[in-house]
Structures are given as structure tokens and as C-alpha cells.
Design an enzyme around this catalytic site. Structure first.
Site, short mmCIF file in Angstrom:
data_model
loop_
_atom_site.label_atom_id
_atom_site.label_comp_id
_atom_site.label_asym_id
_atom_site.label_seq_id
_atom_site.Cartn_x
_atom_site.Cartn_y
_atom_site.Cartn_z
N CYS A 61 0.82 -1.22 0.00
CA CYS A 61 0.00 0.00 0.00
C CYS A 61 0.86 1.27 0.00
O CYS A 61 2.07 1.24 0.13
CB CYS A 61 -0.94 -0.01 1.19
SG CYS A 61 -0.06 0.18 2.77
N ALA A 64 2.94 1.85 3.08
CA ALA A 64 4.16 1.04 3.05
C ALA A 64 5.25 1.74 2.23
O ALA A 64 6.42 1.75 2.61
CB ALA A 64 3.87 -0.34 2.47
N ARG A 95 11.88 -4.87 6.53
CA ARG A 95 12.53 -4.64 5.25
C ARG A 95 14.04 -4.92 5.29
O ARG A 95 14.72 -4.85 4.29
CB ARG A 95 12.26 -3.20 4.82
CG ARG A 95 12.59 -2.93 3.37
CD ARG A 95 11.73 -1.78 2.88
NE ARG A 95 12.25 -1.14 1.69
CZ ARG A 95 12.94 -0.02 1.70
NH1 ARG A 95 13.24 0.58 2.83
NH2 ARG A 95 13.33 0.53 0.57
N HIS A 195 5.85 6.75 -2.29
CA HIS A 195 7.19 7.29 -2.59
C HIS A 195 7.09 8.78 -2.91
O HIS A 195 7.86 9.60 -2.43
CB HIS A 195 7.82 6.61 -3.81
CG HIS A 195 7.94 5.12 -3.70
ND1 HIS A 195 7.83 4.30 -4.78
CD2 HIS A 195 8.17 4.32 -2.63
CE1 HIS A 195 7.99 3.05 -4.39
NE2 HIS A 195 8.20 3.03 -3.10
FE1 CFM Z 1 13.13 0.80 -5.30
FE2 CFM Z 1 12.55 -1.55 -5.53
FE3 CFM Z 1 11.10 0.14 -4.02
FE4 CFM Z 1 13.62 -0.61 -3.29
FE5 CFM Z 1 12.60 -2.60 -1.68
FE6 CFM Z 1 11.54 -3.52 -3.96
FE7 CFM Z 1 10.06 -1.86 -2.47
MO1 CFM Z 1 10.59 -4.26 -1.68
S1 CFM Z 1 14.47 -0.91 -5.16
S2 CFM Z 1 12.63 1.27 -3.25
S3 CFM Z 1 14.45 -1.48 -1.49
S4 CFM Z 1 11.28 0.01 -6.10
S5 CFM Z 1 12.67 -4.51 -2.47
S6 CFM Z 1 12.23 -3.53 -6.11
S7 CFM Z 1 9.50 -3.53 -3.54
S8 CFM Z 1 10.85 -2.27 -0.60
S9 CFM Z 1 9.21 0.08 -2.89
C1 HCA Z 2 6.79 -3.14 0.98
C2 HCA Z 2 8.11 -3.67 1.48
C3 HCA Z 2 8.63 -4.84 0.70
C4 HCA Z 2 7.84 -6.09 0.94
C5 HCA Z 2 8.58 -7.30 0.53
C6 HCA Z 2 7.87 -8.58 0.35
C7 HCA Z 2 10.10 -5.05 1.15
O1 HCA Z 2 6.56 -3.09 -0.22
O2 HCA Z 2 5.99 -2.78 1.81
O3 HCA Z 2 6.74 -8.64 -0.13
O4 HCA Z 2 8.52 -9.59 0.66
O5 HCA Z 2 10.97 -5.04 0.33
O6 HCA Z 2 10.31 -5.24 2.34
O7 HCA Z 2 8.63 -4.53 -0.67
#
Ligand code: CFM
Ligand code: HCA
Length: 542
Positions: A61, A64, A95, A195
Site C-alpha cells: 500500500c 508502506a 525490510r 514514494h
Molecule cells: Fe526501489 Fe525496488 Fe522500491 Fe527498493 Fe525494496 Fe523492492 Fe520496495 Mo521491496 S528498489 S525502493 S528497497 S522500487 S525490495 S524492487 S518492492 S521495498 S518500494
Molecule cells: C513493501 C516492502 C517490501 C515487501 C517485501 C515482500 C520489502 O513493499 O511494503 O513482499 O517480501 O521489500 O520489504 O517490498
């Protein structure tokens, strides 16, 4: 040895859509793409749209994306979740972003979970008083530099004004910056909206606060690196060897002061474009700091990114130093690759992750001689798929710090199909600016399947049909895939592994994937229905 039937990509797509009601199938068809089916043009994929209700999405979401992803890895900002306790609990250290704050006086609130713990009565009578009390309690206990407040779904629904409470508390304290994020979970279709909300508020409330000059000859900010499994530590090690000063990382192992000083850098290096491109554009518009795209996932990509930084500054001795660092690191990489490739060459992978890793990690796999059959993002936008960043028309007010995006007309003409030079020039004349970089679609093989917002059903179907040697996604996918007898590697949390970035990280990754794809254990995995297919469950109505 495994594929008895040769599946054409179009048949796979059809098979995946077959189960859906016609309306759902029509919608999903636009998000499942056979790469380069349109020959020379970059084909169009629909992205960043609402998940169809009823589908078990891999997404998270908006809260998150804001609280967990962007602000989560900051050490010395107290992050208070205004909401029911579950939201705070599930974003509490899951995370795996690491921190090295251990020195005396070095604040680190990351191990804590701060929440207002909203209950029924707060939903009915309003939660502002409870929020003010929580901010006061955090202030009294820790006297932090800054307190951030994150709104969860009920907050927006009942209308608590977190910004008014933040302002009031900031004025009351005088020595603590308090600011809020309207990042209710439902605000967008995924983490992605979170973001954007996070980037805007950090820029508005923190960036530029500290005007002190920062030492260093080649000063960069590393944007979009979150120090998962210690990735940021490895990148910092390499940057240091090259003589590069990292002023601020957004936001792995970061501090308030790093954000506040980010405008003192000479160059912004964007690692995860999806999550942080907004800050890059705002820093460029307001402070004139240009940005380049980098990728420290993969040894070759790391070398390439360092060279890009070298070329940007252009000094001969600096470039030589970078080359020396690369030359010193590569032999160890080459030795490990030569060994693992004897076992990994020709193996196949699939990856469905967030908004950048499904692309970045393909480099690591190809260094091992492995091919990515299918990949996709959970929440990326068309620019991430196509490798073209559309520079927004930003108006950044120098005094008030208000950031306004002036919407360009004919919004949807900004993106692909990939345009000719002349078409791009015409669009640029009309006020649109582009920045090209590597994109998932142009980098993937012809005939590979690119799937946006892939879901539980489609993931299992894909594994059943194509039987990859490894499947990469997140925790929600892990066990259903492993039960199909296919090794599963989490590319979010790295399971318990990492770092995987930079040179040392690449070695960790090669070894881990070698171990996973060559373990015999998976061939013994059989689901009950595979063991005894004759046993079928019948529902009897009595
Ligand atoms: Fe960038 Fe990502 Fe994301 Fe990320 Fe992550 Fe991710 Fe995420 Mo999980 S590099 S910031 S550190 S888009 S692993 S592929 S999904 S938390 S929002
Ligand atoms: C997020 C965090 C997450 C979840 C990872 C997962 C992460 O999107 O809220 O589904 O295992 O990297 O911790 O993307």
C-alpha cells in the site's frame, strides 16, 4: 530435459488469461506483454493502474511506500505511525535495512516501532489528541531532531489533521522538526504513491536545512539505495576507495543531517529510479544539481556506474583511480564466476519485484550465464519499463519551498511506443523533456514475457508452464512457489542473505544462486496432488 511441450509465448499468455472472466482477461491482457512482438518499436505495457478487486496482488500500500520504504531507513528521525497497531507492527524492521549507528550519542530509532495504536474509540471520536500525546511522549523520551507522522487508512477516512498537529507540536518544541505525511494506504494504487508523497515532504521540510559546506572533491548523493542486507555499506566501501564523497543516501542508513545537506552535492546518482526520481528532479530544478542513472547490482554494472561518475567529473587522475579500483576488484569476481558458471550456465530465472530490482537483478543473472524468461514490476510506471524518464515541469518556489508540478497537456503522449528521434524532438519542442536510460523492455530478450502487477495465480501458472530454475519475488510468493518444487529467492529482503550490491555483493549472489539452483532438495518436493493425483476432494452437500 524438462520442457516436453514447446510453448509459444502467445499460448502461454492465452493460458494465463483463460481462467479469467472476459472483462478481467481484457484488462490483464494489456499488462502481460510478449516482448518485441511489435518488431522495432518498444511495445506498450499498461502500468500503474488499479489492481482488479479479487485478484491476489503482490503489491503493498501507499503507507508502506512512504513510511516503510522511503522514511523507514532513516536513523535519527522518530517515525510515528498514526493508525491501528497492525500498520506499525508489519512495517517494523521487516525490510531488513541495516544501520551502523552504534557510537555514543549516535541516535538510532530504527529498532523501535512507534504507533498511536488507534482503537475503535479513536476512530469514533477522533485521534488528534492521541497523536499529540504520542508526539509529546516521543519528544520527552528521546529529544530527537525530528519526528515524522504517517497517516494510515482510517486517519484519512475520519479526517484527523496530522499536519495541523505537527505544526502545533513543532512550534511548541522549538528544537524539533515535526512534519506529517498524508500517505493513507488507499491514496494510490500501490506503494508508488507513497514514494511520491515521501519525496515531496522530505524535500519541503528537510532538504536544504543545513547550508554548511561539506568537504570532498567529488561529492555525490546516492538516491534510491536503501541498504537492504547491507547493500549500501558495500557501495559506500567502493565509493570511498574511488575517492567519492557520499553526502547523502536516500535513504539507507541515513540521518536527518544527510537529507538537510543534500543540496551540497555536485551530482545525484539515481539507483532506484522508481522510488526517488522526484527528489532527483527537485534537486535539479531548485539547486541545479544534475542526475545520472546508476546501478550497483552486478559487477559489470557497478564498474559501468563508477565509470559514468568518472566521466561526469572528467578529471584524468580521478578516472585512473576508478579504473584501478575496478582492476583490483575484478579478479576475485572473475574467479568465482568461472567456477559457478560451470553449474549455472543456461539455467533460467523469473523475477517479479517492486519497481527496479526486476530489471537490475537480470544483470547479476546474466553474469552467471542465466537467462530471464519472464519478469515484471509490482508498481513501476511506464518510464521504468521503457527506460525513458519524462522530466516534469516543476516550479520550485525558492522561499516557500512549495513544489508544484505543472501538468503538461496531452499527458499520455509522453510515453511509448518508443518514438523516433524526430517524434521525440517534436515533443521536446512542445515543452517535454526526456532522459533516456536502460529500461526493462529494451533490455529483455525478444519473446520473453513481461508482466505488470503479476499475481498469485499467474505466478503459479508461469512456473507450471515454464519451470524456471529459480523464481524471485517477495515473502507472499515464497512458499507457494517452493511448494511447486522450484527454489525461491526473495529479492526484497534477500531472505537472510546479502549484501548483493557492488563487487563483494555480486560474489555473495553468485554463490547463493549456485547453491539454490543446484541443490537436489527441490527434486524431492512434491505436492500431495502430485504424489497421488487420483485423490481428488469432492464437496458433498448434505
Ligand atoms: Fe526501489 Fe525496488 Fe522500491 Fe527498493 Fe525494496 Fe523492492 Fe520496495 Mo521491496 S528498489 S525502493 S528497497 S522500487 S525490495 S524492487 S518492492 S521495498 S518500494
Ligand atoms: C513493501 C516492502 C517490501 C515487501 C517485501 C515482500 C520489502 O513493499 O511494503 O513482499 O517480501 O521489500 O520489504 O517490498
Amino acid at each position: 530435459k524438462k520442457k516436453l511441450v514447446k510453448w509459444e509465448p502467445t499460448d502461454i499468455k492465452e493460458e494465463m488469461l483463460k481462467k479469467y472472466p472476459p472483462k478481467v482477461a481484457r484488462k490483464r491482457a494489456k499488462q502481460i506483454m510478449i516482448n518485441e512482438a511489435l518488431e522495432n518499436e518498444t511495445p506498450e505495457i499498461t502500468a500503474n493502474v488499479r489492481t482488479i478487486p479479487g485478484i491476489i496482488t503482490m503489491r503493498g500500500c501507499t503507507y508502506a511506500g512512504c513510511k516503510g520504504v522511503i522514511l523507514g531507513p532513516t536513523r535519527d528521525i522518530v517515525n510515528i505511525t498514526h493508525g491501528p497497531i497492525g500498520c506499525g507492527f508489519y512495517s517494523w524492521l521487516t525490510r531488513r535495512n541495516q544501520t551502523d549507528a552504534s557510537g555514543e550519542g549516535d541516535e538510532n530509532y530504527m529498532p523501535y516501532c512507534f504507533s498511536t495504536d488507534m482503537e475503535d474509540k479513536d476512530i469514533i471520536f477522533g485521534g488528534e489528541k492521541k497523536l499529540a500525546a504520542a508526539i509529546q511522549e516521543a519528544y520527552d523520551l528521546f529529544h530527537p531532531k525530528a519526528i515524522a507522522i504517517f497517516a494510515t487508512c482510517p486517519v484519512g477516512l475520519i479526517g484527523d489533521d496530522i499536519h495541523a498537529v505537527a505544526k502545533q507540536m513543532k512550534e511548541k518544541f522549538g528544537d524539533c522538526n515535526v512534519f506529517g505525511f498524508s500517505c493513507e494506504g488507499y491514496k494510490g494504487v500501490s506503494q508508488s504513491a507513497g514514494h511520491h508523497i515521501a519525496n515531496n515532504q522530505i524535500f519541503k521540510h528537510v532538504v536544504g536545512e543545513n547550508d554548511e559546506e561539506k568537504p570532498g572533491e567529488y561529492r555525490i548523493n546516492l538516491l534510491g539505495e536503501y541498504n537492504i542486507g547491507g547493500d549500501g555499506f558495500e557501495i559506500d566501501r567502493i565509493l570511498k576507495l574511488c575517492g567519492i564523497t557520499n553526502i547523502a543516501t536516500f535513504s539507507g542508513n541515513s540521518t536527518y543531517d544527510q537529507f538537510a545537506s543534500a543540496h551540497k552535492a555536485d551530482l545525484n546518482c539515481v539507483m532506484c529510479h522508481r522510488s526517488i526520481n522526484y527528489v532527483a528532479d527537485m534537486l535539479e530544478t531548485k539547486f541545479g544539481i544534475p542526475w545520472i542513472k546508476v546501478n550497483f547490482i552486478g559487477a559489470e554494472s557497478t564498474a559501468k556506474s563508477l565509470r559514468k561518475i568518472g566521466t561526469y567529473f572528467g578529471d584524468k587522475s580521478f578516472i585512473e583511480k576508478i579504473e584501478a579500483v575496478i582492476a583490483a576488484e575484478m579478479p576475485e569476481i572473475e574467479a568465482v564466476v568461472a567456477d559457478v558458471r560451470t553449474r549455472t550456465e543456461g539455467k533460467t530465472a523469473m523475477m517479479f519485484v517492486g519497481g527496479s530490482r526486476a530489471h537490475h537483478y537480470q544483470d547479476l543473472f546474466s553474469e552467471m550465464g542465466m537467462k530471464t524468461l519472464s519478469a515484471g514490476y509490482e508498481f513501476a510506471h511506464r518510464d521504468d519499463y521503457e527506460g525513458r524518464h519524462v522530466i516534469p515541469n516543476l516550479k520550485v518556489d525558492a522561499d516557500s519551498r512549495n513544489i508544484e508540478e505543472i501538468t503538461v497537456e496531452a499527458d499520455d503522449t509522453r510515453y511509448a511506443p518508443r518514438k523516433t528521434e524526430a517524434e521525440l524532438a517534436a515533443l521536446e519542442e512542445g515543452g517535454l523533456k526526456f532522459k533516456e536510460y536502460e529500461g526493462l523492455i529494451p533490455d529483455m530478450d525478444k519473446g520473453s514475457l513481461i508482466i505488470d502487477d503479476c499475481n498469485q495465480y499467474e505466478a503459479e501458472k508461469l512456473v507450471e508452464i515454464l519451470k524456471p530454475d529459480i523464481f524471485c519475488a517477495g515473502i507472499k510468493e515464497k512458499y507457494s512457489i517452493q511448494k511447486l518444487g522450484v527454489p525461491m529467492k526473495q529479492l526484497h529482503s534477500y531472505d537472510s542473505g546479502g549484501p548483493y550490491a557492488g563487487f563483494k555483493g555480486a560474489i555473495n549472489f553468485y554463490k547463493e544462486i549456485d547453491r539454490l539452483t543446484n541443490s537436489k532438495v527441490w527434486s524431492y518436493m512434491k505436492a500431495p496432488w502430485q504424489e497421488s493425483p487420483e485423490l481428488s476432494a469432492t464437496y458433498v452437500w448434505e
